[in-house]
Design a protein around this motif. Structure first.
Motif, mmCIF file in Angstrom:
data_model
loop_
_atom_site.group_PDB
_atom_site.id
_atom_site.type_symbol
_atom_site.label_atom_id
_atom_site.label_comp_id
_atom_site.label_asym_id
_atom_site.label_seq_id
_atom_site.Cartn_x
_atom_site.Cartn_y
_atom_site.Cartn_z
ATOM 1 N N ALA A 202 0.606 -1.360 0.316
ATOM 2 C CA ALA A 202 0.340 -0.385 -0.147
ATOM 3 C C ALA A 202 1.057 1.440 0.612
ATOM 4 C CB ALA A 202 -1.120 0.097 1.115
ATOM 5 N N MET A 203 2.259 0.740 0.333
ATOM 6 C CA MET A 203 2.801 2.502 0.651
ATOM 7 C C MET A 203 3.357 3.111 -1.170
ATOM 8 S SD MET A 203 5.979 1.441 2.866
ATOM 9 C CE MET A 203 5.077 0.584 4.687
ATOM 10 N N GLY A 204 2.892 2.000 -1.704
ATOM 11 C CA GLY A 204 3.954 2.056 -3.653
ATOM 12 C C GLY A 204 5.495 2.444 -2.676
ATOM 13 N N GLU A 205 6.197 2.860 -4.794
ATOM 14 C CA GLU A 205 7.822 3.224 -4.260
ATOM 15 C C GLU A 205 7.773 4.063 -3.358
ATOM 16 O OE1 GLU A 205 9.745 2.629 -8.048
ATOM 17 O OE2 GLU A 205 8.383 1.111 -9.004
ATOM 18 N N GLU A 206 7.535 5.402 -3.800
ATOM 19 C CA GLU A 206 7.852 5.685 -2.776
ATOM 20 C C GLU A 206 7.464 6.373 -1.340
ATOM 21 O OE1 GLU A 206 9.248 8.550 -4.541
ATOM 22 O OE2 GLU A 206 9.029 10.331 -2.646
ATOM 23 N N GLU A 213 15.052 4.953 3.680
ATOM 24 C CA GLU A 213 15.849 5.717 4.610
ATOM 25 C C GLU A 213 15.088 6.580 6.020
ATOM 26 O OE1 GLU A 213 14.879 9.078 1.544
ATOM 27 O OE2 GLU A 213 16.352 7.760 -0.733
ATOM 28 N N SER A 214 14.185 5.739 5.904
ATOM 29 C CA SER A 214 13.986 6.412 7.807
ATOM 30 C C SER A 214 14.870 5.859 8.680
ATOM 31 C CB SER A 214 12.593 7.022 8.364
ATOM 32 O OG SER A 214 12.042 5.383 8.410
ATOM 33 N N ILE A 215 15.180 4.936 7.400
ATOM 34 C CA ILE A 215 15.968 3.582 8.496
ATOM 35 C C ILE A 215 17.331 3.957 8.543
ATOM 36 C CG2 ILE A 215 16.584 1.257 9.212
ATOM 37 C CD1 ILE A 215 13.475 0.979 7.740
ATOM 38 N N PRO A 216 18.087 4.019 9.895
ATOM 39 C CA PRO A 216 20.101 4.833 9.616
ATOM 40 C C PRO A 216 20.201 2.947 9.129
ATOM 41 C CG PRO A 216 18.886 5.451 12.444
ATOM 42 C CD PRO A 216 17.299 4.155 11.042
ATOM 43 N N VAL A 217 20.534 2.353 9.291
ATOM 44 C CA VAL A 217 20.622 0.799 8.420
ATOM 45 C C VAL A 217 20.420 0.978 7.103
ATOM 46 C CG1 VAL A 217 22.054 0.311 10.896
ATOM 47 C CG2 VAL A 217 19.775 -1.242 9.285
ATOM 48 N N ARG A 218 19.655 2.035 6.678
ATOM 49 C CA ARG A 218 18.631 1.429 5.264
ATOM 50 C C ARG A 218 17.956 0.288 4.629
ATOM 51 N NH1 ARG A 218 19.056 6.035 6.520
ATOM 52 N NH2 ARG A 218 19.833 7.846 5.457
ATOM 53 N N ARG A 219 17.559 -0.651 5.448
ATOM 54 C CA ARG A 219 17.093 -1.107 4.908
ATOM 55 C C ARG A 219 16.020 -2.214 6.271
ATOM 56 N NH1 ARG A 219 18.150 -6.389 7.978
ATOM 57 N NH2 ARG A 219 20.116 -6.426 9.007
ATOM 58 N N LEU A 220 15.288 -2.814 5.694
ATOM 59 C CA LEU A 220 14.414 -3.203 6.457
ATOM 60 C C LEU A 220 14.776 -4.474 7.626
ATOM 61 C CD1 LEU A 220 10.809 -3.791 4.063
ATOM 62 C CD2 LEU A 220 11.423 -2.033 5.672
ATOM 63 N N GLY A 221 14.041 -4.685 8.746
ATOM 64 C CA GLY A 221 14.623 -5.514 9.020
ATOM 65 C C GLY A 221 14.060 -7.063 8.238
ATOM 66 N N THR A 222 14.706 -8.413 8.926
ATOM 67 C CA THR A 222 14.540 -9.328 8.769
ATOM 68 C C THR A 222 14.019 -10.381 9.800
ATOM 69 O OG1 THR A 222 16.622 -10.503 8.616
ATOM 70 C CG2 THR A 222 16.003 -9.689 6.695
ATOM 71 N N PRO A 223 12.733 -11.812 9.510
ATOM 72 C CA PRO A 223 13.178 -11.956 10.512
ATOM 73 C C PRO A 223 14.469 -12.484 11.849
ATOM 74 C CG PRO A 223 11.426 -13.593 9.072
ATOM 75 C CD PRO A 223 12.612 -11.812 8.116
ATOM 76 N N MET A 224 15.267 -12.583 10.525
ATOM 77 C CA MET A 224 16.810 -13.389 11.929
ATOM 78 C C MET A 224 17.128 -12.063 12.572
ATOM 79 S SD MET A 224 17.210 -16.260 12.113
ATOM 80 C CE MET A 224 16.616 -18.177 11.854
ATOM 81 N N ASP A 249 15.275 -2.463 14.579
ATOM 82 C CA ASP A 249 14.423 -1.706 14.288
ATOM 83 C C ASP A 249 15.462 -1.075 13.157
ATOM 84 O OD1 ASP A 249 14.874 0.543 16.003
ATOM 85 O OD2 ASP A 249 13.025 1.520 16.077
ATOM 86 N N GLY A 250 16.588 -1.821 13.110
ATOM 87 C CA GLY A 250 17.627 -0.848 12.604
ATOM 88 C C GLY A 250 17.999 1.140 13.084
ATOM 89 N N GLY A 251 17.777 0.769 13.788
ATOM 90 C CA GLY A 251 17.771 2.282 14.508
ATOM 91 C C GLY A 251 16.375 3.127 14.409
ATOM 92 N N HIS A 252 15.521 3.125 13.825
ATOM 93 C CA HIS A 252 13.644 3.604 13.436
ATOM 94 C C HIS A 252 13.970 4.677 14.139
ATOM 95 C CE1 HIS A 252 9.671 4.070 12.144
ATOM 96 N NE2 HIS A 252 10.729 4.319 11.210
ATOM 97 N N SER A 253 13.808 4.392 15.889
ATOM 98 C CA SER A 253 13.297 4.766 16.972
ATOM 99 C C SER A 253 14.630 3.969 18.541
ATOM 100 C CB SER A 253 12.284 4.505 17.802
ATOM 101 O OG SER A 253 11.737 3.006 17.180
ATOM 102 N N MET A 254 14.991 5.696 18.990
ATOM 103 C CA MET A 254 15.717 5.397 19.760
ATOM 104 C C MET A 254 15.569 6.797 21.281
ATOM 105 S SD MET A 254 19.437 6.702 17.229
ATOM 106 C CE MET A 254 19.035 6.001 15.790
ATOM 107 N N PHE A 255 15.755 5.180 21.495
ATOM 108 C CA PHE A 255 14.513 5.572 22.739
ATOM 109 C C PHE A 255 16.298 5.734 23.789
ATOM 110 C CE2 PHE A 255 11.953 3.910 21.247
ATOM 111 C CZ PHE A 255 10.281 3.894 20.803
#
Ligand SMILES: NC(=O)c1ccc[n+]([C@@H]2O[C@H](COP(=O)([O-])OP(=O)(O)OC[C@H]3O[C@@H](n4cnc5c(N)ncnc54)[C@H](O)[C@@H]3O)[C@@H](O)[C@H]2O)c1
Length: 255
Positions: A202-206, A213-224, A249-255
């Motif tokens: 639903a997000m579409g390419e953009e 790009e909002s994830i500091p390590v620049r990728r989605l997470g994997t189950p592993m 979460d690749g640094g997406h949120s930092m607490f």
């Protein structure tokens, strides 16, 4: 070091739970996995056994307190011990966002039951055995939603996961004196189930590009990615870590 430890993983037939079962079996744990679907559990069993691991499936609903007690009794009579509990089963139960005034009681209850009651029933059922052995590692799987808010806007999901984080802290305080640690892993976005897959599409390419790009390590997470953190918290070396919530979460949120 975790060779022959007994681990119980809920929601082990699919997604993160399957990866967690594999990661624990890989280091020699005897993994008991529960889920709603026998076929999915069978696929986890095949994967684990192909790597020469041990996986015992049980069709079982985490919302059923009685079924929890029976399952723990079965494991106790077979293994006499249980070192690790991973409360992973959860999710949005097929729901999509509704404005709050239209949220139905039945759907609200269902999501709260799976994500919060399920974890509570599990901890309540294993606590006596873990106390007797003066050792235990309990890991609850929450979500970034439980630490902040849900991207999909499902009120019950956010509330249940936030409640489960509270449960984690309370149980860590109560069970710490018995050698039992209780921690929480909050995954970021992983394309591991139909709900996240739909969300991704639903997000579409953009939108997808923006999310990455909002994830500091620049990728989605994997189950592993999630499974490796769970395995770390499940290990004997983490005895001085309890009551913590760790975002994977690749640094997406930092607490
Ligand atoms: N995938 C993500 O992006 C993400 C992000 C944050 C948190 N999480 C959390 O991680 C956990 C696993 O998510 P997933 O992506 O692997 O989901 P999934 O849908 O792939 O797997 C969840 C498993 O739990 C099982 N399950 C659901 N209700 C159950 C019940 N009542 N009793 C027993 N089993 C039940 C399902 O059958 C399924 O096999 C969930 O708690 C979810 O909320 C996932």
């Amino acid at each position: 070091m975790m060779q022959n430890q007994v681990a119980l993983v809920t929601g082990a037939g699919h997604g993160l739970g399957q990866a967690i079962a594999l990661a624990l079996a890989e280091v020699g744990c005897r993994v008991f996995g529960g889920d709603l679907s026998w076929d999915e559990l069978q696929s986890t069993k095949d994967l684990v056994e192909r790597r020469k691991g041990f996986f015992q499936p049980a069709v079982f609903d985490v919302c059923d307190a009685q079924a929890w007690n029976q399952w723990i009794e079965t494991i106790k009579s077979r293994e006499s011990r249980l070192e690790i509990l991973v409360n992973n089963a959860g999710g949005v139960a097929g729901q999509t966002h509704q404005d709050v005034e239209f949220v139905d009681d039945r759907l609200w209850d269902k999501v709260i039951k799976i994500n919060l009651y399920g974890a509570f029933y599990g901890i309540r059922a294993v606590a006596p055995l873990m106390k007797t052995q003066h050792y235990g590692r309990i890991i609850n799987i929450s979500s970034g939603a439980g630490r902040s808010h849900s991207l999909t806007g499902i009120q019950a999901y956010t509330s249940a996961k936030a409640g489960q984080i509270g449960l984690t802290r309370q149980m860590a305080a109560e069970l710490g004196p018995f050698g039992i640690t209780v921690n929480n892993v909050a995954p970021g976005f992983v394309r591991s189930n139909p709900a996240t897959e739909k969300q991704w599409e639903a997000m579409g390419e953009e939108g997808q590009r923006k999310l990455v790009e909002s994830i500091p390590v620049r990728r989605l997470g994997t189950p592993m990615d999630i499974a490796h953190m769970v395995r770390f918290l499940a290990s004997p070396e983490t005895g001085y870590v309890t009551g913590q919530v760790i975002s994977v979460d690749g640094g997406h949120s930092m607490f």
